[in-house]
Each structure stands twice: as C-alpha cells, then as structure tokens.
Design a protein around this motif. Structure first.
Motif, PDB file in Angstrom:
ATOM      1  N   GLU B  74       1.254  -1.109  -0.374  1.00  0.00           N
ATOM      2  CA  GLU B  74       0.258   0.222   0.304  1.00  0.00           C
ATOM      3  C   GLU B  74       0.610   1.154  -0.297  1.00  0.00           C
ATOM      4  O   GLU B  74       2.043   0.965   0.715  1.00  0.00           O
ATOM      5  N   ILE B  75       0.026   2.197  -0.369  1.00  0.00           N
ATOM      6  CA  ILE B  75       0.943   2.892  -0.526  1.00  0.00           C
ATOM      7  C   ILE B  75      -0.211   4.976  -0.374  1.00  0.00           C
ATOM      8  O   ILE B  75      -0.964   4.352  -1.019  1.00  0.00           O
ATOM      9  N   GLY B  76       0.489   5.885  -0.176  1.00  0.00           N
ATOM     10  CA  GLY B  76       0.001   6.941   0.351  1.00  0.00           C
ATOM     11  C   GLY B  76      -1.015   6.459   0.906  1.00  0.00           C
ATOM     12  O   GLY B  76      -1.555   5.763   1.905  1.00  0.00           O
ATOM     13  N   SER B  77      -2.564   7.921   1.704  1.00  0.00           N
ATOM     14  CA  SER B  77      -3.170   7.556   2.779  1.00  0.00           C
ATOM     15  C   SER B  77      -4.749   8.458   2.284  1.00  0.00           C
ATOM     16  O   SER B  77      -4.473   9.326   1.558  1.00  0.00           O
ATOM     17  N   GLY B  78      -5.338   8.003   3.063  1.00  0.00           N
ATOM     18  CA  GLY B  78      -6.556   8.939   3.366  1.00  0.00           C
ATOM     19  C   GLY B  78      -7.648   8.485   2.193  1.00  0.00           C
ATOM     20  O   GLY B  78      -7.372   7.272   1.582  1.00  0.00           O
ATOM     21  N   SER B  79      -7.953   9.324   1.435  1.00  0.00           N
ATOM     22  CA  SER B  79      -9.921   8.706   0.181  1.00  0.00           C
ATOM     23  C   SER B  79      -9.378  10.087  -0.774  1.00  0.00           C
ATOM     24  O   SER B  79      -7.978  10.489  -0.587  1.00  0.00           O
ATOM     25  N   PRO B  80      -9.481   9.244  -2.086  1.00  0.00           N
ATOM     26  CA  PRO B  80     -10.222   7.712  -1.958  1.00  0.00           C
ATOM     27  C   PRO B  80      -8.863   6.969  -1.599  1.00  0.00           C
ATOM     28  O   PRO B  80      -7.554   7.273  -2.246  1.00  0.00           O
ATOM     29  N   SER B  81      -9.227   5.791  -2.382  1.00  0.00           N
ATOM     30  CA  SER B  81      -8.999   4.709  -2.101  1.00  0.00           C
ATOM     31  C   SER B  81      -9.060   3.665  -3.261  1.00  0.00           C
ATOM     32  O   SER B  81     -10.586   3.560  -4.106  1.00  0.00           O
ATOM     33  N   LEU B  82      -7.796   2.899  -3.552  1.00  0.00           N
ATOM     34  CA  LEU B  82      -8.327   2.418  -5.401  1.00  0.00           C
ATOM     35  C   LEU B  82      -7.353   1.011  -5.198  1.00  0.00           C
ATOM     36  O   LEU B  82      -6.330   1.266  -4.937  1.00  0.00           O
ATOM     37  N   LEU B  83      -8.029  -0.229  -5.495  1.00  0.00           N
ATOM     38  CA  LEU B  83      -7.146  -1.611  -5.414  1.00  0.00           C
ATOM     39  C   LEU B  83      -6.785  -1.668  -7.124  1.00  0.00           C
ATOM     40  O   LEU B  83      -7.837  -2.022  -8.123  1.00  0.00           O
ATOM     41  N   PHE B  84      -5.570  -2.319  -7.354  1.00  0.00           N
ATOM     42  CA  PHE B  84      -5.483  -2.885  -8.318  1.00  0.00           C
ATOM     43  C   PHE B  84      -5.370  -4.259  -7.943  1.00  0.00           C
ATOM     44  O   PHE B  84      -4.396  -4.482  -6.483  1.00  0.00           O
ATOM     45  N   CYS B  85      -5.780  -5.033  -8.584  1.00  0.00           N
ATOM     46  CA  CYS B  85      -5.461  -6.659  -8.023  1.00  0.00           C
ATOM     47  C   CYS B  85      -5.757  -7.495  -9.079  1.00  0.00           C
ATOM     48  O   CYS B  85      -6.349  -8.383  -9.984  1.00  0.00           O
ATOM     49  N   GLY B 145      -1.941  -9.401  -5.097  1.00  0.00           N
ATOM     50  CA  GLY B 145      -2.325  -9.975  -5.823  1.00  0.00           C
ATOM     51  C   GLY B 145      -2.040 -11.025  -5.758  1.00  0.00           C
ATOM     52  O   GLY B 145      -1.346 -11.708  -4.999  1.00  0.00           O
ATOM     53  N   VAL B 146      -3.279 -11.675  -5.847  1.00  0.00           N
ATOM     54  CA  VAL B 146      -4.482 -13.346  -4.882  1.00  0.00           C
ATOM     55  C   VAL B 146      -3.788 -14.138  -6.250  1.00  0.00           C
ATOM     56  O   VAL B 146      -3.580 -14.217  -6.650  1.00  0.00           O
ATOM     57  N   VAL B 147      -3.632 -14.699  -5.000  1.00  0.00           N
ATOM     58  CA  VAL B 147      -3.678 -16.828  -5.180  1.00  0.00           C
ATOM     59  C   VAL B 147      -5.248 -17.577  -6.079  1.00  0.00           C
ATOM     60  O   VAL B 147      -6.092 -16.360  -5.274  1.00  0.00           O
ATOM     61  N   GLU B 148      -4.537 -18.395  -6.682  1.00  0.00           N
ATOM     62  CA  GLU B 148      -6.195 -18.703  -6.149  1.00  0.00           C
ATOM     63  C   GLU B 148      -7.147 -18.371  -7.274  1.00  0.00           C
ATOM     64  O   GLU B 148      -8.370 -19.022  -7.013  1.00  0.00           O
ATOM     65  N   GLU B 149      -6.875 -17.948  -8.170  1.00  0.00           N
ATOM     66  CA  GLU B 149      -7.865 -17.427  -8.846  1.00  0.00           C
ATOM     67  C   GLU B 149      -8.899 -18.006 -10.161  1.00  0.00           C
ATOM     68  O   GLU B 149     -10.301 -18.413  -9.771  1.00  0.00           O
ATOM     69  N   GLU B 150      -7.602 -19.407 -10.129  1.00  0.00           N
ATOM     70  CA  GLU B 150      -7.648 -19.958 -11.093  1.00  0.00           C
ATOM     71  C   GLU B 150      -8.722 -21.516 -10.754  1.00  0.00           C
ATOM     72  O   GLU B 150      -9.519 -22.364 -11.494  1.00  0.00           O
ATOM     73  N   ASP B 167     -12.474   2.166  -2.265  1.00  0.00           N
ATOM     74  CA  ASP B 167     -13.352   2.633  -2.872  1.00  0.00           C
ATOM     75  C   ASP B 167     -13.889   2.093  -4.139  1.00  0.00           C
ATOM     76  O   ASP B 167     -15.150   2.299  -4.442  1.00  0.00           O
ATOM     77  N   ALA B 168     -12.541   1.943  -5.306  1.00  0.00           N
ATOM     78  CA  ALA B 168     -13.265   1.208  -6.411  1.00  0.00           C
ATOM     79  C   ALA B 168     -12.142   0.615  -6.049  1.00  0.00           C
ATOM     80  O   ALA B 168     -10.851  -0.105  -6.080  1.00  0.00           O
ATOM     81  N   ALA B 169     -12.061  -0.226  -7.703  1.00  0.00           N
ATOM     82  CA  ALA B 169     -10.795  -1.754  -6.796  1.00  0.00           C
ATOM     83  C   ALA B 169     -10.620  -1.827  -9.299  1.00  0.00           C
ATOM     84  O   ALA B 169     -11.616  -1.445 -10.263  1.00  0.00           O
ATOM     85  N   ILE B 170      -9.635  -2.390  -9.895  1.00  0.00           N
ATOM     86  CA  ILE B 170      -9.174  -2.284 -10.878  1.00  0.00           C
ATOM     87  C   ILE B 170      -8.523  -4.034 -10.611  1.00  0.00           C
ATOM     88  O   ILE B 170      -7.817  -4.320 -10.314  1.00  0.00           O
ATOM     89  N   PHE B 171      -9.292  -4.980 -11.582  1.00  0.00           N
ATOM     90  CA  PHE B 171      -9.025  -6.546 -11.949  1.00  0.00           C
ATOM     91  C   PHE B 171      -8.300  -6.429 -12.575  1.00  0.00           C
ATOM     92  O   PHE B 171      -7.794  -6.071 -13.875  1.00  0.00           O
ATOM     93  N   GLU B 377       1.074   2.170 -18.484  1.00  0.00           N
ATOM     94  CA  GLU B 377       0.707   3.765 -18.421  1.00  0.00           C
ATOM     95  C   GLU B 377      -0.916   4.213 -18.426  1.00  0.00           C
ATOM     96  O   GLU B 377      -1.365   4.642 -17.848  1.00  0.00           O
ATOM     97  N   VAL B 378      -2.011   3.535 -19.236  1.00  0.00           N
ATOM     98  CA  VAL B 378      -3.310   3.868 -19.052  1.00  0.00           C
ATOM     99  C   VAL B 378      -3.231   4.108 -17.442  1.00  0.00           C
ATOM    100  O   VAL B 378      -4.341   5.054 -16.400  1.00  0.00           O
ATOM    101  N   LEU B 379      -2.879   2.759 -17.025  1.00  0.00           N
ATOM    102  CA  LEU B 379      -3.278   2.680 -15.413  1.00  0.00           C
ATOM    103  C   LEU B 379      -2.026   3.952 -14.413  1.00  0.00           C
ATOM    104  O   LEU B 379      -3.074   4.250 -13.260  1.00  0.00           O
ATOM    105  N   VAL B 380      -1.158   3.982 -14.883  1.00  0.00           N
ATOM    106  CA  VAL B 380      -0.736   5.329 -14.079  1.00  0.00           C
ATOM    107  C   VAL B 380      -1.681   7.270 -14.060  1.00  0.00           C
ATOM    108  O   VAL B 380      -1.893   7.471 -13.183  1.00  0.00           O
ATOM    109  N   ASP B 381      -2.517   7.046 -15.416  1.00  0.00           N
ATOM    110  CA  ASP B 381      -3.229   8.344 -15.702  1.00  0.00           C
ATOM    111  C   ASP B 381      -4.221   7.589 -15.066  1.00  0.00           C
ATOM    112  O   ASP B 381      -5.514   8.495 -14.749  1.00  0.00           O
TER     113      ASP B 381
END
Lengths: 58, 391
Positions: B74-85, B145-150, B167-171, B377-381
């Motif tokens: 995790e990096i940063g703090s406060g709101s909003p929060s975003l998950l890369f999964c 990075g999660v295990v056993e998605e398959e 607050d939102a997630a990108i899988f 790069e799309v994810l960074v933006d």
C-alpha cells in the motif's frame, strides 16, 4: 452542470462540468448509455454509446 | 458552464527515448521474462510471491504476505482508495517461455501475467511519483496480487475476510489495451445425484433409468431457465453439462447417476433466484420420474455490472482518451473476481489488462510486451484521474 435529455425515456441527465468529449454518461432512469459527442460553450451533444458484449470471458 | 475542454493528447510522433528510459524498459522486459518463467499454477504461487516481494522492496516499498499467501503493498493515505488486483496463479501445464519480437509466450502470458506486470509496473511508477509529492494524504493505492483465482478464489476471499476495502477496484485479466470489462454474468455451479432402483437391462420398463433422468433433467433446466427465448450469449442463462457419471455394467440399468452443470446468469437476474428455480425443477423432475434427486450447489456468484459513468470507469475512460484511444466498455459471458469484491463491499469495480482473452487457457497464449507497458501507462493515468475526479 448542464443537462441533456435521454433519447430513450426523455429523462433529464445531469452532466458534470469536468466531462470531456468521448466520455460516457448513463441515464439515471432507464440506464441507456451515451457518449459525449461535442461540447461547445455549455452546449452538449450526445450520441448513443456503443455497447460491446463478448460471448467469452473469465 | 462546460468549457470545450479536451484532455491533452500525447503527440503521435515518437519522441526519442532517453538511454535511462531504454535501460528501464530493457530491465522490465527481463523482469517480465522472469515472471513468465516462474511456473505458478494455483496453489504453487510461493516462488512468484518471493520474486514480487523482493522487486517491491527494491523500490523502497513494504509489501506483506497475508494468511492466504497474497502479496499486498500500500502507498499513500486518506481518501479515495483504489485497488489494483491481479492474480498470481495460472492454469496448470508448463509451456516453453520464448520471446518473438514483442511477443512473450509462456503459461499465463495472457491469463494473466501480462495484467499482473502492467499493474505492478504502474504501482511502482505511481509509488515513485508519490515519493516526490509532499502531500501523500491525497489518496491510497493498494496492490494485491492474489492466489488461486483459477480455482476457488481463496486469495480474493481472504481480502474480503480481512476487510481490505477500497473505494474502487481494477482486477487484472486480459481485455486489450482499449477494452475495459464492466460486467460479468453470475455463476451457479450445481451437481445432481439421481437415485432410482437398479434393474436387469433386459426389462428396462421395470424401473426408471437414472442415466436417462440426467438427460431429461438437463432438457428441463435448459427449457425452464431460458430467458425470452435467448438461447445463447451474454444476456442468456446458459446451462452446460460439465460432467456425467453413471453405470456399473453393460447389462444393468443404472440406479444412480451424477451430473455436474455450470449455469451462468445474466445481468439483471439473480443467481440466488436461479438456484431456487433449479431446486424446484429438480423436485418436479423427481416427482414425474419417480426418483430421488439431491441437488448440491457450490459457491454462487451474483452477476455484476458497473455503471459506465461511475468514478473509476470515468477515470479509465479519460486515461484512454488521453492516449488517443477509443475506449470500449465490455460485458462478458464469464464470471470474474470483480463480481465478488464489488458486491461484498458495495463498491465499483472493473477488469483490465493486456492480451486477447480468447488465448486464455490455451497452449498458444502470449502477450505483447509493448501492450503490457501501454496498459501500465493507462493505469498510471487512471489512478491520477480517479484521485482528482469528483464522485
């Protein structure tokens, strides 16, 4: 914030000031999706957004 | 008032890449090959976790490994929060790792180590930018990075159990550079155990053949679960037999049969309601065929679709537009981890990543390394847009 009229159900859709051409908005009533086609001095033009459905997936 | 605004687009002309940038890209290509060469079928993700942990630590970050074996940073703090999964595992089956121009071949190249790399590289680049920013309370970014998605999504279930809510997630799954998955069907995995009375095969009229009930039950499920006559596609309820077992000898009418069925449920329908209807259909079949049918469900997943104008969808849309790409929001016939996460926390979720999903789980899967970088790069933006956009 300006408004546009849904082409499906004629509901008023509120559009954020920071929206840009190419963004997609949804009708809060019927859920129809529209693409912002143009923005000009507070006038917004919308067109029906393409809906992509893939018979494939994880 | 709306200004005739436009997001500044990058010049289409290629600018000369600095030697430092080239060195960074070369090192990332090497890292991508290493990730691909690390065999990580479901349940065997420990080695890839060690590599990722060391990679994140080399950037001054502090990753942790949770009870399920997921790697989280995790990096940063406060709101909003975003998950890369992204998920760390692949389907089983070793494939030779090779590079042909920009194409990287190997098990999981497409599903979904390309997406894993895009998300990891984006996370590292964002962390670098956060480091330079004196105000790090503008929002929180989580990489998980999660295990056993398959398999049974043990990794994702651990995140939910640990209340790792953003607050939102990108899988991370293969979609393609300009495609964003906003919806998946629900999933109802069900098995039936049919019991009748065995009989001599020379007198089939003396009993109900359990194997024949399999087919009549399947037929009833298909007919009675169909919606509006739709036989196929994302908007249909699909009923697929995935296993049948019956029979003891060639001259014995089987007294038992087992059938497993994979049922997918479209957006706007409820998996729980479909499951109730399945129980009713099995009960009707049981009465009409004078047999016992036991119905067992594995974990149900409800269908899910994010609104195309939700904050995270807007953010990725704007990020793609900035690159001169025409965004395409896709609803898929499968089911994803994003359904479970979004519905568990009541938040918006999308799925994104490089690669062609039709190559998933095949022996010809590959990912284009330049697409991996472009998605990154799309994810960074996207993160930048997400943090500044209003709800």
């Amino acid at each position: 914030m300006v408004e546009a009229e849904c082409l499906e159900c004629e509901a008023k859709m509120k559009i954020n000031d920071d929206v840009v051409v190419g963004e997609i908005i949804s009708c809060p009533d019927c859920g129809a999706d529209y693409e912002i086609a143009s923005l000009n001095n507070g006038t917004v033009t919308i067109k029906v957004a393409e809906s992509v459905k893939e018979d494939w997936g994880e | 008032m709306i200004q005739a605004s436009s997001i500044p687009r990058r010049p289409k002309q290629l600018t000369q890449i600095s030697s430092a940038d080239q060195k960074k890209k070369d090192s990332r290509i090497q890292f991508a090959e290493k990730i691909l060469a690390t065999y990580s079928p479901s349940g065997e993700e420990a080695e890839i976790v060690t590599i990722l942990k060391s990679e994140l630590e080399s950037h001054g970050l502090s990753p942790r490994v949770d009870f399920a074996g997921n790697i989280i940073c995790e990096i940063g703090s406060g709101s909003p929060s975003l998950l890369f999964c992204p998920h760390l595992d692949t389907v089983p089956g070793r494939l030779a790792v090779r590079k042909d121009g920009n194409k990287l071949y190997g098990r999981g190249a497409c599903d979904a180590k390309g997406a894993l790399l895009s998300m990891l590289l984006a996370f590292e680049d964002i962390a670098e930018q956060f480091e330079k920013d004196p105000d790090r309370s503008q929002g929180r970014l989580i990489f998980a990075g999660v295990v056993e998605e398959e398999k049974e999504s043990r990794g994702l279930n651990q995140l939910i159990k640990d209340r790792l809510r953003a607050d939102a997630a990108i899988f991370g799954e293969p979609c393609g550079l300009n495609k964003v998955t906003i919806g998946y069907r629900g999933h109802v995995p069900v098995s039936f155990d049919i019991r009748t009375k065995e009989a001599h095969a020379s007198a089939p009229w003396t009993t109900t053949n359990a194997a024949e009930v399999v087919f009549s039950l399947y037929d009833s499920l298909r007919k009675k679960l169909s919606i509006g006559g739709n036989a196929q596609g994302v908007d249909s309820v699909s009923v697929a037999i995935t296993g049948i077992r019956s029979g003891t000898a060639h001259n014995v009418i089987p007294g038992s049969a087992k059938m497993s069925v994979d049922i997918r449920v479209p957006i706007g329908t409820s998996s729980a309601k479909v499951a109730s209807r399945i129980e009713e259909i099995a009960s009707e079949e049981s009465k009409s065929k004078h047999c016992v049918i036991a119905t067992t469900f594995a974990e149900l997943t409800e269908p899910y679709k994010a609104r195309v104008d939700c904050r995270i969808a807007r953010a990725i849309n704007r990020s793609l537009l900035k690159r001169g790409l025409k965004p395409s929001f896709v609803t898929k016939s499968g089911t994803g981890d994003m359904n479970t996460y979004a519905l568990a926390f009541g938040v918006d979720a999308l799925t994104y990543g490089p690669g062609e999903s039709k190559l998933s789980h095949t022996d010809s899967e590959f990912v284009d390394i330049q697409e991996v970088f472009a998605c990154s790069e799309v994810l960074v933006d996207t993160q930048k847009e997400f943090f500044v956009l209003r709800n």
